[in-house]
Design a protein around this motif. Structure first.
Motif, PDB file in Angstrom:
ATOM      1  N   LEU A  16       7.088   0.893   9.607  1.00 26.04           N
ATOM      2  CA  LEU A  16       6.279  -0.207   9.088  1.00 26.04           C
ATOM      3  C   LEU A  16       5.978  -1.258  10.146  1.00 26.04           C
ATOM      4  O   LEU A  16       4.844  -1.746  10.240  1.00 26.04           O
ATOM      5  CB  LEU A  16       6.995  -0.855   7.895  1.00 26.04           C
ATOM      6  CG  LEU A  16       6.248  -1.983   7.186  1.00 26.04           C
ATOM      7  CD1 LEU A  16       4.915  -1.490   6.631  1.00 26.04           C
ATOM      8  CD2 LEU A  16       7.110  -2.575   6.074  1.00 26.04           C
ATOM      9  N   ASP A  17       6.980  -1.612  10.949  1.00 28.21           N
ATOM     10  CA  ASP A  17       6.742  -2.641  11.965  1.00 28.21           C
ATOM     11  C   ASP A  17       5.753  -2.158  13.021  1.00 28.21           C
ATOM     12  O   ASP A  17       4.915  -2.926  13.504  1.00 28.21           O
ATOM     13  CB  ASP A  17       8.056  -3.079  12.607  1.00 28.21           C
ATOM     14  CG  ASP A  17       8.807  -1.948  13.277  1.00 28.21           C
ATOM     15  OD1 ASP A  17       8.503  -0.766  12.995  1.00 28.21           O
ATOM     16  OD2 ASP A  17       9.708  -2.241  14.095  1.00 28.21           O
ATOM     17  N   GLU A  18       5.807  -0.874  13.349  1.00 27.33           N
ATOM     18  CA  GLU A  18       4.871  -0.311  14.325  1.00 27.33           C
ATOM     19  C   GLU A  18       3.452  -0.305  13.770  1.00 27.33           C
ATOM     20  O   GLU A  18       2.500  -0.668  14.474  1.00 27.33           O
ATOM     21  CB  GLU A  18       5.302   1.108  14.671  1.00 27.33           C
ATOM     22  CG  GLU A  18       4.411   1.802  15.694  1.00 27.33           C
ATOM     23  CD  GLU A  18       4.863   3.222  15.981  1.00 27.33           C
ATOM     24  OE1 GLU A  18       4.001   4.117  16.103  1.00 27.33           O
ATOM     25  OE2 GLU A  18       6.099   3.432  16.074  1.00 27.33           O
ATOM     26  N   GLY A  33       0.808  -1.211   0.000  1.00 33.82           N
ATOM     27  CA  GLY A  33       0.000   0.000   0.000  1.00 33.82           C
ATOM     28  C   GLY A  33       0.842   1.262   0.000  1.00 33.82           C
ATOM     29  O   GLY A  33       0.476   2.271  -0.620  1.00 33.82           O
ATOM     30  N   ARG A  34       1.980   1.207   0.656  1.00 30.73           N
ATOM     31  CA  ARG A  34       2.891   2.363   0.650  1.00 30.73           C
ATOM     32  C   ARG A  34       3.520   2.541  -0.727  1.00 30.73           C
ATOM     33  O   ARG A  34       3.698   3.664  -1.199  1.00 30.73           O
ATOM     34  CB  ARG A  34       3.959   2.190   1.719  1.00 30.73           C
ATOM     35  CG  ARG A  34       3.398   2.270   3.133  1.00 30.73           C
ATOM     36  CD  ARG A  34       4.464   2.146   4.203  1.00 30.73           C
ATOM     37  NE  ARG A  34       3.884   2.341   5.535  1.00 30.73           N
ATOM     38  CZ  ARG A  34       4.573   2.618   6.623  1.00 30.73           C
ATOM     39  NH1 ARG A  34       5.899   2.719   6.557  1.00 30.73           N
ATOM     40  NH2 ARG A  34       3.972   2.790   7.777  1.00 30.73           N
ATOM     41  N   GLU A  35       3.830   1.430  -1.364  1.00 32.32           N
ATOM     42  CA  GLU A  35       4.455   1.504  -2.687  1.00 32.32           C
ATOM     43  C   GLU A  35       3.493   2.048  -3.740  1.00 32.32           C
ATOM     44  O   GLU A  35       3.927   2.717  -4.685  1.00 32.32           O
ATOM     45  CB  GLU A  35       4.957   0.115  -3.095  1.00 32.32           C
ATOM     46  CG  GLU A  35       6.134  -0.377  -2.253  1.00 32.32           C
ATOM     47  CD  GLU A  35       6.499  -1.820  -2.545  1.00 32.32           C
ATOM     48  OE1 GLU A  35       5.742  -2.473  -3.294  1.00 32.32           O
ATOM     49  OE2 GLU A  35       7.537  -2.292  -2.009  1.00 32.32           O
ATOM     50  N   THR A  36       2.202   1.765  -3.572  1.00 28.79           N
ATOM     51  CA  THR A  36       1.215   2.264  -4.531  1.00 28.79           C
ATOM     52  C   THR A  36       0.676   3.644  -4.155  1.00 28.79           C
ATOM     53  O   THR A  36      -0.089   4.234  -4.914  1.00 28.79           O
ATOM     54  CB  THR A  36       0.023   1.296  -4.639  1.00 28.79           C
ATOM     55  OG1 THR A  36      -0.612   1.176  -3.354  1.00 28.79           O
ATOM     56  CG2 THR A  36       0.486  -0.082  -5.102  1.00 28.79           C
ATOM     57  N   GLY A  37       1.072   4.149  -2.975  1.00 32.79           N
ATOM     58  CA  GLY A  37       0.604   5.456  -2.535  1.00 32.79           C
ATOM     59  C   GLY A  37      -0.740   5.436  -1.834  1.00 32.79           C
ATOM     60  O   GLY A  37      -1.290   6.492  -1.509  1.00 32.79           O
ATOM     61  N   GLU A  38      -1.274   4.244  -1.554  1.00 31.46           N
ATOM     62  CA  GLU A  38      -2.565   4.140  -0.863  1.00 31.46           C
ATOM     63  C   GLU A  38      -2.441   4.415   0.628  1.00 31.46           C
ATOM     64  O   GLU A  38      -3.387   4.909   1.252  1.00 31.46           O
ATOM     65  CB  GLU A  38      -3.174   2.748  -1.067  1.00 31.46           C
ATOM     66  CG  GLU A  38      -3.627   2.445  -2.475  1.00 31.46           C
ATOM     67  CD  GLU A  38      -4.216   1.051  -2.581  1.00 31.46           C
ATOM     68  OE1 GLU A  38      -5.105   0.725  -1.775  1.00 31.46           O
ATOM     69  OE2 GLU A  38      -3.783   0.289  -3.459  1.00 31.46           O
ATOM     70  N   PHE A  39      -1.296   4.073   1.210  1.00 33.22           N
ATOM     71  CA  PHE A  39      -1.098   4.206   2.652  1.00 33.22           C
ATOM     72  C   PHE A  39       0.019   5.203   2.949  1.00 33.22           C
ATOM     73  O   PHE A  39       0.944   5.373   2.154  1.00 33.22           O
ATOM     74  CB  PHE A  39      -0.738   2.857   3.286  1.00 33.22           C
ATOM     75  CG  PHE A  39      -1.748   1.766   3.069  1.00 33.22           C
ATOM     76  CD1 PHE A  39      -3.092   2.058   2.880  1.00 33.22           C
ATOM     77  CD2 PHE A  39      -1.352   0.430   3.064  1.00 33.22           C
ATOM     78  CE1 PHE A  39      -4.034   1.047   2.693  1.00 33.22           C
ATOM     79  CE2 PHE A  39      -2.271  -0.587   2.876  1.00 33.22           C
ATOM     80  CZ  PHE A  39      -3.615  -0.285   2.681  1.00 33.22           C
ATOM     81  N   GLU A  40      -0.078   5.816   4.121  1.00 33.96           N
ATOM     82  CA  GLU A  40       0.959   6.766   4.552  1.00 33.96           C
ATOM     83  C   GLU A  40       2.251   6.011   4.846  1.00 33.96           C
ATOM     84  O   GLU A  40       2.256   4.830   5.163  1.00 33.96           O
ATOM     85  CB  GLU A  40       0.485   7.534   5.787  1.00 33.96           C
ATOM     86  CG  GLU A  40       0.169   6.680   7.018  1.00 33.96           C
ATOM     87  CD  GLU A  40       1.382   6.425   7.898  1.00 33.96           C
ATOM     88  OE1 GLU A  40       2.408   7.106   7.714  1.00 33.96           O
ATOM     89  OE2 GLU A  40       1.294   5.541   8.768  1.00 33.96           O
TER      90      GLU A  40
END
Length: 205
Positions: free
Chosen positions: A160-162, A148-155
């Motif tokens: 990441l572990d948190e 999701g981060r790579e596609t820009g969907e997630f902040e």
């Protein structure tokens, strides 16, 4: 250090037909009397084996329970894998993951109540099968968040572990056998509302 997948110790000959016979008897006894009320002596009497003979194939009652528990958890993960295959995006994967876990866990509880208790004991006592299942889910959540981060969907500001651990903790009351049995009344609603809340918290700022 990463925990290795659970193994099921055996002693003596690896005769699968005998092992299967023991497991089948165990499933019947666990399903009727419950895991904790069944003894290896009970299984031996049901099959017509000596207790010592059963110990040639399984080192303990827990080893038998582990095999049954692992098979049930594999069924749940098969449902999860199917849900992931049908997802169209990381956001969709996260929603489908939660719904699949709640649905599969609830169905196991209602249709296989005594065998569900094995999963509850496994989770309570942190059996390798239960611990491995939790770790697989945790890794899957982390993978979804990374996608999701790579596609820009997630902040991408929160470590990441948190973030993955926090999502796992939100889901846990509805996927842990120990906790789900006390949250069944709200499980269907949670499967709809909590993923939406999680996704809002993960949206880019």
């Amino acid at each position: 250090m990463t925990r290795q997948p659970p193994t099921f110790p055996s002693r003596g000959p690896t005769d699968h037909s005998v092992r299967d016979q023991i497991v089948e008897a165990a499933m019947q006894h666990f399903g009727h009397y419950g895991y904790e009320k069944t003894t290896v002596s009970d299984l031996a009497k049901a099959i017509g084996f000596s207790k010592a003979y059963i110990y040639k194939f399984f080192e303990s009652k827990q080893a038998i329970g582990e095999m049954i528990c692992a098979s049930r958890l594999a069924m749940i993960m098969a449902v999860v894998d199917q849900a992931m295959a049908e997802a169209s995006s990381p956001s969709d994967k996260l929603s489908r993951l939660f719904k699949a876990l709640v649905q599969a866990g609830s169905e196991l509880f209602f249709h296989d109540r005594k065998l569900y208790d094995i999963a509850a004991v496994a989770a309570r006592d942190n059996w390798p099968s239960a611990a491995g299942h939790g770790e697989r889910l945790h890794r899957l959540i982390e993978q979804i968040l990374r996608e999701g981060r790579e596609t820009g969907e997630f902040e991408g500001h929160t470590p990441l572990d948190e973030a993955s651990h926090a999502v796992f903790l939100v889901m846990r009351p509805y996927i842990s056998p120990v906790q789900l049995q006390y949250n069944l009344e709200t499980a269907a609603t949670a499967a709809e509302q909590l993923p939406a809340l999680i996704l809002r918290s993960l949206a880019p700022r």
